[in-house]
Structure formats: structure tokens, C-alpha cells
Design a protein around this motif. Structure first.
Motif, PDB file in Angstrom:
ATOM      1  N   HIS A   1       0.707  -0.802   0.451  1.00 37.99           N
ATOM      2  CA  HIS A   1       0.358   0.532  -0.189  1.00 37.99           C
ATOM      3  C   HIS A   1       1.091   1.230  -0.095  1.00 37.99           C
ATOM      4  O   HIS A   1       0.439   2.260  -0.634  1.00 37.99           O
ATOM      5  CB  HIS A   1      -1.101   0.167   1.179  1.00 37.99           C
ATOM      6  N   ILE A   2       1.762   1.258   0.392  1.00 40.56           N
ATOM      7  CA  ILE A   2       2.854   2.377   0.483  1.00 40.56           C
ATOM      8  C   ILE A   2       3.711   2.629  -0.625  1.00 40.56           C
ATOM      9  O   ILE A   2       3.224   3.967  -0.764  1.00 40.56           O
ATOM     10  CB  ILE A   2       3.570   2.331   2.042  1.00 40.56           C
ATOM     11  N   PHE A   3       4.261   1.542  -1.312  1.00 43.22           N
ATOM     12  CA  PHE A   3       4.542   1.797  -1.732  1.00 43.22           C
ATOM     13  C   PHE A   3       3.457   2.492  -3.589  1.00 43.22           C
ATOM     14  O   PHE A   3       3.939   3.175  -4.184  1.00 43.22           O
ATOM     15  CB  PHE A   3       4.780  -0.162  -3.235  1.00 43.22           C
ATOM     16  N   PHE A   4       1.776   1.395  -3.372  1.00 43.84           N
ATOM     17  CA  PHE A   4       1.288   2.561  -4.341  1.00 43.84           C
ATOM     18  C   PHE A   4       1.023   3.927  -4.474  1.00 43.84           C
ATOM     19  O   PHE A   4       0.823   4.184  -5.149  1.00 43.84           O
ATOM     20  CB  PHE A   4       0.318   1.531  -4.044  1.00 43.84           C
ATOM     21  N   LEU A   5       1.445   4.018  -2.857  1.00 47.20           N
ATOM     22  CA  LEU A   5       0.863   5.373  -2.621  1.00 47.20           C
ATOM     23  C   LEU A   5       2.309   6.523  -3.464  1.00 47.20           C
ATOM     24  O   LEU A   5       2.049   7.589  -3.835  1.00 47.20           O
ATOM     25  CB  LEU A   5       0.597   5.721  -1.208  1.00 47.20           C
ATOM     26  N   LEU A   6       3.308   5.410  -2.644  1.00 51.28           N
ATOM     27  CA  LEU A   6       4.929   6.866  -3.777  1.00 51.28           C
ATOM     28  C   LEU A   6       3.956   6.087  -5.508  1.00 51.28           C
ATOM     29  O   LEU A   6       4.927   7.148  -6.076  1.00 51.28           O
ATOM     30  CB  LEU A   6       5.600   5.503  -2.935  1.00 51.28           C
TER      31      LEU A   6
ATOM     32  N   GLY B   1       4.789   9.613  -7.831  1.00 50.51           N
ATOM     33  CA  GLY B   1       6.044   9.836  -8.850  1.00 50.51           C
ATOM     34  C   GLY B   1       5.721   9.452 -10.055  1.00 50.51           C
ATOM     35  O   GLY B   1       5.753  10.320 -10.735  1.00 50.51           O
ATOM     36  N   VAL B   2       4.054   9.189 -10.311  1.00 55.77           N
ATOM     37  CA  VAL B   2       3.507   8.958 -11.647  1.00 55.77           C
ATOM     38  C   VAL B   2       3.205  10.223 -12.160  1.00 55.77           C
ATOM     39  O   VAL B   2       3.574  11.083 -12.798  1.00 55.77           O
ATOM     40  CB  VAL B   2       1.815   8.013 -12.746  1.00 55.77           C
ATOM     41  N   GLY B   3       2.269  10.880 -10.905  1.00 54.18           N
ATOM     42  CA  GLY B   3       1.527  12.233 -10.850  1.00 54.18           C
ATOM     43  C   GLY B   3       2.635  12.904 -11.251  1.00 54.18           C
ATOM     44  O   GLY B   3       2.405  14.536 -11.930  1.00 54.18           O
TER      45      GLY B   3
END
Length: 409
Positions: free
Chosen positions: A365-370, A374-376
Motif C-alpha cells: 500500500h505504501i509503495f502504491f501511494l509513492l 511519482g507518476v503524477g
């Protein structure tokens, strides 16, 4: 009366003047240009194939360039194919009429029987002159007008940093290497006659200029080309953005083999698309298209996302295998220690299994938020570079080396 007629015929054969002919009631003969009265004479032709004398000033040649078509722009070869018409006009006093009562105001003469500037296009890969034997029109004052139609493919330093929304200035330089600036001077003008816009590149501006500090007479035609291809934007940008969005949606799947298969499929599909996208874009020593870096960044993002999924799924599967092995050893421990009422061995592995799964899900979940942040940020940086950043190409080798520069002949 018969004697008068015989005398009149004799005078006509000897080239008598107009007043004597009119005195006897005959029309005046048509007088031609003196230099072309006998084209079989090499001496007469040689006089007209030299640069016309304009005193101490160089001969002024007025050039009107009609650009009628730009039918091919090859970004991979950095070439532009165009069709244009040149109207050359100058004054040659040797062809002016001195006789009075001339009846014709203009005649046409073959181009090889008079002087004309020999033009060479410096950037041309090939040139095709549509009329091999053009004819020049000469009026009674010696003004010459010559039309030359040509189709050419020229080299152009296309600025493709913002491809496919790029603008480039393509120069077509005409040189008269057979003359010097002391003998000849060009006065160019340009007219845009392109009426169709049903093409990828359109001409937004057209101008001419005479380069300074040149020992050879020359003039340049500059075409400002603008890319208006919506097809290229849809074919290049949409697939990459769609795969990136699909990768973000894949982060919502539960951590396991299903997500691994999903991520690997996206990565392999984008690798195939990436190779075709990069091959469709040109490469250069400087100022490569920004889309190349954008596609490479998308590939790295998909790769990192896939690696993260594989690592976390692998750690989770390894923990599950350890749990299964500990469960298989639990009955043997119970046989040796039946009289010792201890805690249930199944409860401890279950708690350990839950903690491992919760730890993996929290890390994912933490990686998904990061990853989402990063994509944005990456998309925002791409838009800023696309809109406000410009790239200045490196100088050409002929300008950068100590002994380089434009030709000075």
C-alpha cells in the motif's frame, strides 16, 4: 515606274531604312534584335552569353519564388521535398531595340542563346527541372523574364524536440557559383501558393533573404513548417498513457500470482510497443524528441512496478512455505510432550501468518501511494517540458571546429 520598283527591291535586299520604303507606299519591315540577327554566328552568341554590363554596379536580378507544394517531410531522413517556380528578370541593354517603328513589343528566345545565372541549390539531394529548354521573354527595352519550374529534395535541420507539435525553419539556398558579388546581385521575393492543408506539415511562413558576407551571389528561401498531425499524437501518446493507467489499476488487485501475471503481461506488451515507438522517431546528436525520454520513463515505471509486485509476492510465498513446514512438525512435537499442556501450536503460526500478510499488504500500500505520486509528478514534469522548454541544437561541425564555417568561394 518599273525602274522605281527595281530600285526599291534592291534597297530592301540591302536593308534600306523605313522612310525610303514608306516613300514608295510599302509597309516597314519588322526589325529584330541586333544580337540575334544571325544566331549561327559564334561571335554574336558569345556577346549575349556574358554577364550584361551594368557599369560599376553589379547586375541586379529580381527573383520571385512561387512555392506551390511541400509534398513530403521525412523526419527520419531530415529531408523536405518541394515544388516551386522561379521568375528571374534582369536588364540586358545589348538586346534593346535601336530602330524606330518596331511593331513587336516582346519576343521569346531560347535560354541557351542568352546569358542567365546558373543556379545551384546547396542543400539539395536531387533537383529535377521540369522544363529542360525554357524560353525567355525579351521586350524592346532589353528586359528579360525567365521562368524556371523545379522539384527538389533538400536537407532540413528539423527541430523535433516537441514532435509531433513541432515547428522548423527549412532553408533552401540558391548559389550562382559562376559569378562573383561584384558581377551579380539577387533581389529575392517569395509568394506562398500552397492552397491545400490536407497534409501533415503545412507552411506557416515563407520569407527570403540575401546572406551577408558571401563572395558568391546567393539568396535563401526559408520555409517555416508546422506539424499539425493529430494522428501522430493519438498513435504515440495514447497507448503509453493507457498502459500506465492500466498499471495503476493493477495495483488494486490482491497481492499474489494474479497480479504478477497481470503486471508481466503489461510489461511485455509495452516492450513491444516501445520498440515500435522509438523506431518511428528520429534520432540526432542533440535535441532528440522529448517523447523518447517520456516513453523510456514509462518503461522504467512499469518495470519498477512489476519488480515490486514480484518481490513482495515472493516474500509472502516464502513465508507461507515456512508456515506449512512448521505445521507439519507440530504433530511430532505433540507426541513427545503429551503431558505438558502448552499453548496450541496452530494459533502461533496463524498469528505469524497474519502478521506477515499484513506487513506485505502495508508495504504494498505504501509503495502504491509513492508510485501514484511519482507518476503524477512525472506527468507534470513532462507537460512543463513540453510547453515551456526549448532545445537549442549543437552547432554544426563546420561551425564548431576552428577552421570551419560557411563556404567562402
Amino acid at each position: 515606274m518599273a525602274l522605281c520598283l527595281l530600285l526599291h527591291l534592291a534597297f530592301l535586299r540591302l536593308g534600306t531604312t523605313q522612310p525610303l520604303a514608306q516613300e514608295h507606299g510599302f509597309s516597314a519591315p519588322v526589325v529584330d534584335w541586333p544580337s540575334f540577327s544571325n544566331l549561327d554566328s559564334p561571335q554574336e552568341v558569345q556577346e549575349t552569353t556574358e554577364v550584361p554590363n551594368n557599369g560599376s554596379a553589379p547586375l541586379l536580378v529580381d527573383v520571385l519564388v512561387f512555392v506551390s507544394n511541400v509534398f513530403n517531410v521525412d523526419i527520419l531522413r531530415y529531408t523536405v521535398s518541394s515544388t516551386m517556380l522561379l521568375r528571374l528578370s534582369w536588364l540586358d541593354t545589348r538586346l534593346a531595340l535601336n530602330a524606330t517603328g518596331h511593331q513587336r513589343g516582346m519576343v521569346t528566345l531560347p535560354w541557351d542563346s542568352l546569358w542567365m545565372p546558373e543556379l545551384t541549390i546547396r542543400e539539395a539531394l536531387w533537383v529535377e527541372w521540369q522544363d529542360r529548354s525554357p524560353r525567355a521573354r525579351v521586350d524592346r527595352d532589353g528586359h528579360i523574364e525567365l521562368y524556371l519550374a523545379l522539384t527538389t529534395e533538400t536537407n532540413c535541420d528539423l527541430e523535433l524536440f516537441h514532435f509531433p507539435r513541432d515547428q522548423s525553419d527549412c532553408r533552401i539556398s540558391f548559389f550562382a557559383f559562376g559569378n562573383t558579388v561584384m558581377e551579380l546581385e539577387f533581389k529575392p521575393h517569395a509568394v506562398n501558393e500552397i492552397v491545400s492543408v490536407k497534409r501533415e506539415y503545412v507552411v506557416r511562413d515563407l520569407k527570403t533573404q540575401v546572406p551577408s558576407q558571401e563572395l558568391v551571389p546567393c539568396f535563401q528561401v526559408t520555409l517555416r513548417l508546422e506539424n499539425t498531425a493529430l494522428k501522430a499524437i493519438i498513435a504515440l501518446l495514447v497507448p503509453g498513457e493507457a498502459l500506465l493507467l492500466a498499471d495503476l489499476c493493477g495495483g488494486l488487485l490482491p497481492l499474489g500470482t494474479e497480479r504478477i501475471a497481470y503486471k508481466v503481461t503489461l510489461l511485455l506488451g509495452y516492450l513491444v510497443l516501445y520498440s515500435s515507438l522509438v523506431q518511428a522517431l528520429p534520432s540526432s546528436s542533440s535535441c532528440n524528441p522529448l517523447l523518447i525520454y517520456h516513453f523510456t520513463a514509462l518503461l522504467l515505471l512499469l518495470f519498477v512496478s512489476t519488480i515490486e509486485t514480484v518481490l513482495l509476492a515472493g516474500l509472502l510465498a516464502q513465508g507461507n512455505r515456512r508456515h506449512e513446514s512448521s505445521c507439519s512438525l507440530a504433530p511430532r512435537v505433540e507426541q513427545h510432550d503429551r503431558g505438558n499442556p502448552g499453548p496450541n501450536p496452530e494459533e502461533v503460526p496463524r498469528g505469524a501468518k497474519g502478521s506477515r500478510r499484513s506487513w506485505a499488504e502495508a508495504a504494498d500500500h505504501i509503495f502504491f501511494l509513492l508510485y501514484l505520486a511519482g507518476v503524477g509528478c512525472g506527468q507534470l514534469i513532462f507537460i512543463v517540458l513540453w510547453v515551456w522548454t526549448t532545445c537549442k541544437s549543437d552547432p554544426a561541425p563546420g561551425e564548431a571546429v576552428p577552421h570551419g564555417g560557411w563556404p567562402r568561394l
